[in-house]
Each structure stands twice: as structure tokens, then as C-alpha cells.
Design a protein around this motif. Structure first.
Motif, PDB file in Angstrom:
ATOM      1  N   ARG A  23       0.508  -1.065   0.383  1.00 39.00           N
ATOM      2  CA  ARG A  23      -0.318   0.345  -0.154  1.00 39.00           C
ATOM      3  C   ARG A  23       0.739   1.023  -0.464  1.00 39.00           C
ATOM      4  O   ARG A  23       0.600   2.318  -0.838  1.00 39.00           O
ATOM      5  N   TYR A  33       2.550   1.425  -3.534  1.00 39.13           N
ATOM      6  CA  TYR A  33       1.150   2.284  -4.249  1.00 39.13           C
ATOM      7  C   TYR A  33       1.555   3.440  -4.346  1.00 39.13           C
ATOM      8  O   TYR A  33       1.349   4.409  -5.597  1.00 39.13           O
ATOM      9  N   ASN A  58      -3.599   2.002 -14.171  1.00 38.16           N
ATOM     10  CA  ASN A  58      -4.788   1.191 -13.295  1.00 38.16           C
ATOM     11  C   ASN A  58      -5.258  -0.157 -14.401  1.00 38.16           C
ATOM     12  O   ASN A  58      -6.676   0.403 -15.023  1.00 38.16           O
ATOM     13  N   GLU A  68      -7.318  -0.922  -6.661  1.00 34.96           N
ATOM     14  CA  GLU A  68      -6.722  -0.387  -7.088  1.00 34.96           C
ATOM     15  C   GLU A  68      -5.335  -0.920  -6.880  1.00 34.96           C
ATOM     16  O   GLU A  68      -4.694  -1.905  -6.136  1.00 34.96           O
ATOM     17  N   LEU A 103       2.001   6.248  -7.680  1.00 29.57           N
ATOM     18  CA  LEU A 103       0.842   7.147  -8.319  1.00 29.57           C
ATOM     19  C   LEU A 103       0.977   8.625  -8.455  1.00 29.57           C
ATOM     20  O   LEU A 103       0.416   9.275  -8.837  1.00 29.57           O
TER      21      LEU A 103
END
Length: 437
Positions: free
Chosen positions: A65, A68, A91, A166, A72
Motif C-alpha cells: 500500500r 502504491y 490501473n 486499486e 501514483l
């Protein structure tokens, strides 16, 4: 080029580049060295570059997480623009098939819940609605194509799946390393290519630098082994193997590229699939292709390599087995004939339990970020921060083996216990013992 540095990073793959970048940001005079001719030219260039959040423990989900958000917000993380092109996060979402072996994803869902990661549970009809070309029969446990009953359903339907929206991939894994190199150099870091390390220098009982194949000696009190499939050789040079309970070995892998089923826009409508029922993962690939990799099912022979500079780089029956397995799940998937195989043959740097080693060693000043291949590309920016925190603490006298270093991750604000990745740990029974981690 100066021959004295605060730190030398051996390796210029995605994790090595991120380690160098983080050290440079902290004001260290750092040099990344690599035997190849450019950043990301090694095993990173063969990475599937998948960014996914599903793990069976909250700590695993937390690390993914955290990573990620770096991808991003890539430009804000690097604070430098690579004029040769910046990579993009694409994505796609990720569908994970429930199986008996993965406990029908109960642990995964609990871990996703702990980090407030959104997912949707799907029955077989939901799988078909999400991906109309999916065959929802159960085929597992995975078999070899030569095994009796291969391709025949073992149940009317799979047990279901989860879909994590996600999730996705990075447009070009090799270019992502060049992006980090540019940022690292802007922060004061340096790179040296075509430089093969032949010796780890020692002085007064601690690491003192490296010696290259041309005889050049480069001094540094800190050396970090991020050599990917060559990491075992570097650890042997440093004389630290005996002090490791968990070790690494190069593992040969084949990744397949095949055309998507005719008439289906897989680039736009496909998704990442982690499919333990057929023993493979897959994702959309440019040119309306499907990329296929193995989840290392028990029926397969794992081919560990003694010499990472000398191994079979041709496709074998393993390529065909993987394509045929995924053809069970994706209706009308084309099966290329002899001589038409496409994809990548490369090496993983795999640890005994498929969990990486981010740690110090028994040689003061010698650190390692190894055993990372297959499932740590997504975590590379976090691994860079983690190693910088570890090195700073240990070089300031902290006893990491007795009292593991912890730090608070930037985005999730969750504490990361670096001791989880210790070379001294016992084999983790919660591991999948596969690329899933």
C-alpha cells in the motif's frame, strides 16, 4: 570520479537505484555500480512491473500500500523530470481466484480490511461479468499438460474471487530505473556502469569498499548488496553467508506473451489475474497481448541456477505449460505454434521463503537488499527508505539484531518493523513459497 564515497550500492536495478536515491537525499556521497551498461538493464528489465495490494498478512499489505502511493505520485517522489520519458502507472484492477490452498482468501481479505483497502467479493457469475471471456470452471489443483485429466474441470465452478480495483502496472520497468537514476544524480548521487565487483574490501574488521575487475579500488565505509541474481556471489565475497539463516539463489523463470482472444480488447477491458487454480498470473500487455507468469505450483520443477551469467535463455516446455494453463481460464486464448513463442527468460533472486532480506550482515558496514525478485518491484521506493533508515541507525551504533529498527512509513503512517526481513529469521510458514510472496 572520486574514489572515496560515504556509500556504494552494488546494483542499478529498481531497488538499487531507489536505495542510492534515498541515501543521496540524506546528503550521503553515494555511488551505484553495475556490471551492465545502464540502469535497469538486469533482471528489472524483465519484471512484469505489477503493482498489487493483496498479501496474506497486514504487514505485507501495508508495504504494498505504501509503495502504491509512491508510484501514483511518481513525479512528486522523484522531484526531477527525466527528459527521456517518465513512466506511467496504468490501473487495470486485479482479480484473485479463491482456492483451497490460499484458504479461499480469508487471510488476504482480513489483511486488506486491516489497511482499509477496497475490494469486491465475486461469485462465478461476478467473475464472468467482470471478465466475459473467463471460463469459471475449477481446474485445480494445477497439473502438467502431460498429466492425466489436464484441462478437464474438477468442479463446475471456481470457489469465487476478489477484485481489487486499486491495482495495475508500470508502463516500462527499465525506464522506471532511469527515472530514479536521473533523480538520484540530481540529488548528488553518481553511477558507474560496466564495472564488475571482484572483491569486497575490509579494514579493521569492517567493510572498507570494493575492488573492480580492472583493479580499481573504491573506498566507502558502507557497501550495500543489491545485486539481484548475483547477490549470493557478493555475499560470498563478503564472507557473510555463514551468518545468514535465510539465503538466496538465482531462479530461472519464463514469462509468456500471447495474443488476446480475438475480438476482445484486453488492453482496455482485461485485468491482472492471480489464479492459483491454474497456477499462473496474467495481465494485459501492449499490442493487445496477455502476459503470463508462473505462480510456481507444486507440480512444477523449480530450476535454480548455479551461475547467473550462464543459463538457458531459450523457451522450454515450461512456456507451453503456462500458456495452456491460462487457456483453461481465458476462453479462445490463441496457442502459438512451434517457433512462435514470445516473452522473457530471466532470473529471480529468490530467498528460501520468498520474502526479501533487507538487513545488515555480520560484516560491519556491509548491508543487503536481496531475495527481492518476483514480488518486490512494487515496493522498491519503500525499500529504498527502509534501507536508508536501517543504515543510518546501524552506523550510529544501533544493535539491529537485538533491537530491530522500526520507522513510520510516509503515506500509511504505519510502523514498519525491519526485523521482519532479517537474515536471522526462521522460514516464514505464512509465505506462499512462490512469487506471490
Amino acid at each position: 570520479m572520486s574514489k572515496k564515497y560515504d556509500a556504494i550500492v552494488i546494483g542499478a536495478g529498481i531497488i538499487g537505484a531507489c536505495v542510492g536515491f534515498e541515501l543521496a537525499k540524506r546528503g550521503k556521497k553515494v555511488l551505484n555500480v553495475d556490471k551492465l551498461s545502464g540502469a535497469g538493464f538486469g533482471s528489472t528489465s524483465g519484471s512484469c512491473a505489477i503493482i498489487r495490494l493483496h498479501y496474506s498478512t497486514p504487514d505485507g499489505v501495508a508495504m504494498a500500500r505504501e509503495g502504491y502511493y509512491y508510484w501514483l505520485d511518481w513525479l512528486k517522489y522523484l522531484k526531477a523530470v527525466d527528459k527521456t520519458g517518465m513512466v506511467k502507472y496504468i490501473n487495470t484492477g486485479c482479480m484473485v481466484i479463491k482456492t483451497e490452498k490460499n484458504n479461499y482468501l480469508k487471510d488476504v481479505m482480513a489483511s486488506l480490511d486491516a489497511l482499509h483497502v477496497v475490494y469486491e467479493e465475486l461469485d462465478s457469475d461476478g467473475v464472468k461479468k467482470l471478465l466475459p471471456i473467463a471460463d469459471t470452471h475449477q481446474f485445480g489443483p494445477p497439473k502438467l499438460p502431460s498429466d492425466k485429466g489436464f484441462g478437464e474441470p474438477t468442479n463446475d465452478t471456481i470457489a469465487g474471487a476478489i477484485y481489487v480495483p486499486e491495482s495495475g502496472l508500470i508502463s516500462d520497468p527499465k525506464q522506471s530505473v532511469h527515472n530514479v537514476q536521473v533523480a538520484g544524480e540530481a540529488a548528488g548521487g553518481e553511477y558507474l556502469f560496466k564495472a564488475e565487483v571482484k572483491q569486497i574490501l575490509k579494514k579493521n574488521g569492517r567493510c572498507a569498499g570494493i575492488k573492480l575487475s580492472d583493479g580499481t579500488e573504491i573506498e566507502a565505509p558502507v557497501v550495500i548488496n543489491v545485486a539481484g541474481p548475483h547477490s549470493y556471489q557478493l555475499n560470498e565475497m563478503a564472507g557473510v553467508i555463514e551468518g545468514m539463516n535465510i539465503k538466496t539463489r538465482p531462479l530461472r523463470q519464463e514469462v509468456c506473451h500471447v495474443p488476446a482472444p480475438e475480438g476482445f480488447d484486453y488492453n482496455n477491458l482485461g485485468t491482472i489475474i492471480s489464479d492459483g487454480d491454474v497456477g499462473c498470473y496474467s495481465r494485459p500487455e501492449i499490442g493487445n497481448h496477455v502476459l503470463i507468469g508462473s505462480e510456481d505450483p507444486a507440480c512444477d520443477h523449480l530450476e535454480y541456477i548455479d551461475d547467473p551469467d550462464n543459463y538457458n535463455q531459450n523457451f522450454t516446455d515450461q512456456w507451453t505449460a503456462q500458456v495452456l494453463r491460462v487457456a483453461q481460464r481465458l476462453e479462445n486464448l490463441p496457442i502459438p505454434g512451434p517457433g512462435k513463442s514470445q516473452g522473457v527468460v530471466d532470473l529471480y533472486d529468490a530467498s528460501d521463503d520468498w520474502i526479501p532480506i533487507y538487513d545488515k550482515s555480520d560484516l560491519p558496514g556491509f548491508y543487503m537488499a536481496v531475495g527481492t525478485s518476483g514480488n518486490q518491484y512494487k515496493n522498491a521506493p519503500v525499500a529504498g527508505v527502509l534501507m536508508a533508515e536501517l543504515i543510518e541507525a546501524c552506523e550510529n551504533g544501533h544493535d539491529h539484531d537485538r533491537d530491530p529498527v522500526k520507522f513510520t512509513m510516509h503515506y500509511t503512517r504505519r510502523e514498519c518493523d525491519i526485523g521482519f526481513y532479517s537474515r536471522l529469521r526462521k522460514i516464514n510458514p505464512n509465505s506462499s513459497f512462490s512469487v506471490i510472496g
